[in-house]
Design a protein around this motif. Structure first.
Motif, PDB file in Angstrom:
ATOM      1  N   VAL A  22      -8.877   6.865   8.847  1.00  0.00           N
ATOM      2  CA  VAL A  22      -9.205   5.499   9.247  1.00  0.00           C
ATOM      3  C   VAL A  22      -8.045   4.553   8.950  1.00  0.00           C
ATOM      4  N   GLU A  23      -7.416   4.729   7.792  1.00  0.00           N
ATOM      5  CA  GLU A  23      -6.296   3.864   7.422  1.00  0.00           C
ATOM      6  C   GLU A  23      -5.142   4.026   8.406  1.00  0.00           C
ATOM      7  N   ARG A  24      -4.847   5.258   8.772  1.00  0.00           N
ATOM      8  CA  ARG A  24      -3.735   5.511   9.698  1.00  0.00           C
ATOM      9  C   ARG A  24      -4.029   4.950  11.087  1.00  0.00           C
ATOM     10  N   MET A  25      -5.272   5.067  11.518  1.00  0.00           N
ATOM     11  CA  MET A  25      -5.646   4.515  12.817  1.00  0.00           C
ATOM     12  C   MET A  25      -5.614   2.992  12.792  1.00  0.00           C
ATOM     13  N   ASN A  26      -6.035   2.399  11.675  1.00  0.00           N
ATOM     14  CA  ASN A  26      -5.956   0.942  11.549  1.00  0.00           C
ATOM     15  C   ASN A  26      -4.498   0.475  11.588  1.00  0.00           C
ATOM     16  N   LEU A  27      -3.627   1.234  10.946  1.00  0.00           N
ATOM     17  CA  LEU A  27      -2.199   0.921  10.954  1.00  0.00           C
ATOM     18  C   LEU A  27      -1.668   0.892  12.385  1.00  0.00           C
ATOM     19  N   ILE A  28      -1.993   1.923  13.158  1.00  0.00           N
ATOM     20  CA  ILE A  28      -1.535   1.984  14.549  1.00  0.00           C
ATOM     21  C   ILE A  28      -2.123   0.839  15.354  1.00  0.00           C
ATOM     22  N   HIS A  29      -3.400   0.569  15.139  1.00  0.00           N
ATOM     23  CA  HIS A  29      -4.071  -0.520  15.853  1.00  0.00           C
ATOM     24  C   HIS A  29      -3.404  -1.863  15.560  1.00  0.00           C
ATOM     25  N   ASP A  30      -3.057  -2.097  14.290  1.00  0.00           N
ATOM     26  CA  ASP A  30      -2.436  -3.366  13.916  1.00  0.00           C
ATOM     27  C   ASP A  30      -1.009  -3.480  14.441  1.00  0.00           C
ATOM     28  N   TYR A  31      -0.309  -2.336  14.558  1.00  0.00           N
ATOM     29  CA  TYR A  31       1.091  -2.393  14.961  1.00  0.00           C
ATOM     30  C   TYR A  31       1.281  -2.369  16.474  1.00  0.00           C
ATOM     31  N   ARG A  88       0.804  -1.218   0.000  1.00  0.00           N
ATOM     32  CA  ARG A  88       0.000   0.000   0.000  1.00  0.00           C
ATOM     33  C   ARG A  88       0.837   1.268   0.000  1.00  0.00           C
ATOM     34  N   LEU A  89       2.153   1.138   0.189  1.00  0.00           N
ATOM     35  CA  LEU A  89       2.995   2.323   0.306  1.00  0.00           C
ATOM     36  C   LEU A  89       2.923   3.194  -0.945  1.00  0.00           C
ATOM     37  N   ALA A  90       2.855   2.570  -2.129  1.00  0.00           N
ATOM     38  CA  ALA A  90       2.797   3.352  -3.369  1.00  0.00           C
ATOM     39  C   ALA A  90       1.567   4.244  -3.390  1.00  0.00           C
ATOM     40  N   ALA A  91       0.433   3.715  -2.948  1.00  0.00           N
ATOM     41  CA  ALA A  91      -0.797   4.510  -2.899  1.00  0.00           C
ATOM     42  C   ALA A  91      -0.676   5.634  -1.880  1.00  0.00           C
ATOM     43  N   TYR A  92      -0.032   5.341  -0.752  1.00  0.00           N
ATOM     44  CA  TYR A  92       0.168   6.390   0.257  1.00  0.00           C
ATOM     45  C   TYR A  92       1.057   7.505  -0.310  1.00  0.00           C
ATOM     46  N   ARG A  93       2.139   7.109  -1.012  1.00  0.00           N
ATOM     47  CA  ARG A  93       3.046   8.103  -1.570  1.00  0.00           C
ATOM     48  C   ARG A  93       2.353   8.958  -2.622  1.00  0.00           C
ATOM     49  N   ALA A  94       1.439   8.364  -3.359  1.00  0.00           N
ATOM     50  CA  ALA A  94       0.728   9.082  -4.409  1.00  0.00           C
ATOM     51  C   ALA A  94      -0.418   9.940  -3.878  1.00  0.00           C
ATOM     52  N   GLY A  95      -0.675   9.846  -2.581  1.00  0.00           N
ATOM     53  CA  GLY A  95      -1.739  10.640  -1.981  1.00  0.00           C
ATOM     54  C   GLY A  95      -3.124  10.191  -2.380  1.00  0.00           C
ATOM     55  N   GLU A  96      -3.278   8.907  -2.649  1.00  0.00           N
ATOM     56  CA  GLU A  96      -4.575   8.402  -3.099  1.00  0.00           C
ATOM     57  C   GLU A  96      -5.613   8.375  -1.980  1.00  0.00           C
ATOM     58  N   SER A 123      12.050 -10.265  10.240  1.00  0.00           N
ATOM     59  CA  SER A 123      11.152  -9.326   9.571  1.00  0.00           C
ATOM     60  C   SER A 123      10.835  -8.090  10.404  1.00  0.00           C
ATOM     61  N   GLY A 124      11.183  -8.115  11.683  1.00  0.00           N
ATOM     62  CA  GLY A 124      10.763  -7.050  12.581  1.00  0.00           C
ATOM     63  C   GLY A 124      11.299  -5.686  12.225  1.00  0.00           C
ATOM     64  N   ARG A 125      12.579  -5.599  11.863  1.00  0.00           N
ATOM     65  CA  ARG A 125      13.169  -4.296  11.555  1.00  0.00           C
ATOM     66  C   ARG A 125      12.512  -3.675  10.332  1.00  0.00           C
ATOM     67  N   LEU A 126      12.313  -4.472   9.275  1.00  0.00           N
ATOM     68  CA  LEU A 126      11.675  -3.961   8.075  1.00  0.00           C
ATOM     69  C   LEU A 126      10.230  -3.568   8.355  1.00  0.00           C
ATOM     70  N   ALA A 127       9.536  -4.355   9.163  1.00  0.00           N
ATOM     71  CA  ALA A 127       8.151  -4.028   9.508  1.00  0.00           C
ATOM     72  C   ALA A 127       8.081  -2.687  10.235  1.00  0.00           C
ATOM     73  N   HIS A 128       9.048  -2.437  11.117  1.00  0.00           N
ATOM     74  CA  HIS A 128       9.072  -1.157  11.835  1.00  0.00           C
ATOM     75  C   HIS A 128       9.313   0.002  10.871  1.00  0.00           C
ATOM     76  N   GLU A 129      10.208  -0.200   9.916  1.00  0.00           N
ATOM     77  CA  GLU A 129      10.480   0.848   8.930  1.00  0.00           C
ATOM     78  C   GLU A 129       9.258   1.128   8.068  1.00  0.00           C
ATOM     79  N   VAL A 130       8.563   0.070   7.647  1.00  0.00           N
ATOM     80  CA  VAL A 130       7.356   0.250   6.841  1.00  0.00           C
ATOM     81  C   VAL A 130       6.281   0.960   7.647  1.00  0.00           C
ATOM     82  N   PHE A 131       6.142   0.576   8.919  1.00  0.00           N
ATOM     83  CA  PHE A 131       5.172   1.238   9.788  1.00  0.00           C
ATOM     84  C   PHE A 131       5.462   2.730   9.894  1.00  0.00           C
ATOM     85  N   LEU A 132       6.718   3.092  10.160  1.00  0.00           N
ATOM     86  CA  LEU A 132       7.067   4.496  10.309  1.00  0.00           C
ATOM     87  C   LEU A 132       6.825   5.267   9.013  1.00  0.00           C
ATOM     88  N   GLU A 133       7.172   4.675   7.871  1.00  0.00           N
ATOM     89  CA  GLU A 133       6.959   5.364   6.595  1.00  0.00           C
ATOM     90  C   GLU A 133       5.476   5.542   6.318  1.00  0.00           C
TER      91      GLU A 133
END
Length: 273
Positions: free
Chosen positions: A207-216, A191-199, A236-246
């Motif tokens: 809602v998406e950002r809150m779901n992200l926090i809830h899942d993490y 989903r990062l590409a869609a986030y970067r594109a501002g879709e 996988s933990g380090r990469l997952a943390h980086e994806v979460f922060l981005e």
């Protein structure tokens, strides 16, 4: 997501930068993005106030809510564990907590175990918990007013790197945790590409950002934040943390614009950087 958790998250990620308080009608509007009806919002904030997590004041005919100091402390502790990782090389020292709690205090024992896990300790045995990080002071502070809890703390080294990895593997379910991180990556990395594109804009972004926090947010309860030398290969933990922060950062602008539109309170410029 539970309604009470949403209230905490809205204050922690948004309302703290907009005066730290919110009118009831603003909370109703924000919670409506998550299909929480107004009667439920009213019940939740009333309960949180009775439990000491919210304070309230009258402003004309409206009620204004704010988190109490205890609630802010809880939020800040959780935020620290979610967003930050230990830095620097490991010194090879294990920090151990050996506890004793009377059989008549089973509830207190369970509370102690949950707190130890939250601080990143793992059970080497039932009453011996350890961590590669020096957080024994946090444990002592948390139970300083509980005379039934006897704590002894030690520092020690193992026989070497192989023994350290074996200790880590026995004290935490690293394989299960790695699978959970991989599942999170499968969900959010594409989903990062869609986030970067501002879709995603408006309520969808919020809602998406809150779901992200809830899942993490469940990971800090399970992840002891081990140094690299104690982790299995391909972790996988380090990469997952980086994806979460981005992802969290990319969704910030549109999510905050939605909050501003619904509350009518823009974030101060000094907090927007």
């Amino acid at each position: 997501m539970k309604a009470r958790s949403l209230v905490f998250d809205l204050f922690g990620d948004y309302l703290r930068y907009r005066g730290g308080e919110a009118r009831l009608r603003s909370l109703v509007s924000l919670m409506g993005c998550f299909d929480v009806p107004e009667p439920t919002v009213r019940v939740v904030v009333t309960r949180l106030r009775k439990e000491g997590w919210l304070s309230s004041r009258r402003d004309g005919r409206e009620t204004v809510y704010a988190l109490t100091d205890a609630a802010w402390a809880l939020l800040d502790e959780g935020r620290e564990r979610i967003f930050h990782r230990a830095q620097g090389p490991w010194d090879g020292q294990w920090h151990m907590v050996i506890y004793s709690v009377p059989e008549t205090e089973r509830g207190l024992r369970e509370q102690l175990r949950k707190k130890l896990a939250w601080f990143g300790f793992g059970p080497l045995s039932s009453a011996v918990w350890l961590s590669p990080h020096d957080r024994t002071g946090l444990v002592r502070e948390a139970f300083a007013d509980e005379p039934a809890v006897q704590l002894d703390v030690f520092r020690s080294r193992s026989a070497g790197p192989a023994a350290d990895r074996d200790i880590a593997a026995r004290s935490w379910d690293l394989a299960g945790l790695d699978r959970a991180y991989a599942e999170l990556l499968e969900t959010y990395r594409p989903r990062l590409a869609a986030y970067r594109a501002g879709e995603l804009q408006g309520a969808d972004a919020l809602v998406e950002r809150m779901n992200l926090i809830h899942d993490y947010r469940r990971f800090p309860f399970r992840d002891p934040d081990l140094p690299p030398e104690l982790l299995p290969e391909g972790w996988s933990g380090r990469l997952a943390h980086e994806v979460f922060l981005e992802a969290h950062g990319l969704l910030r602008g549109p999510a905050e614009a939605c909050v501003d539109a619904l509350t009518g309170a823009a974030m101060p410029e000094e907090e927007a950087g």
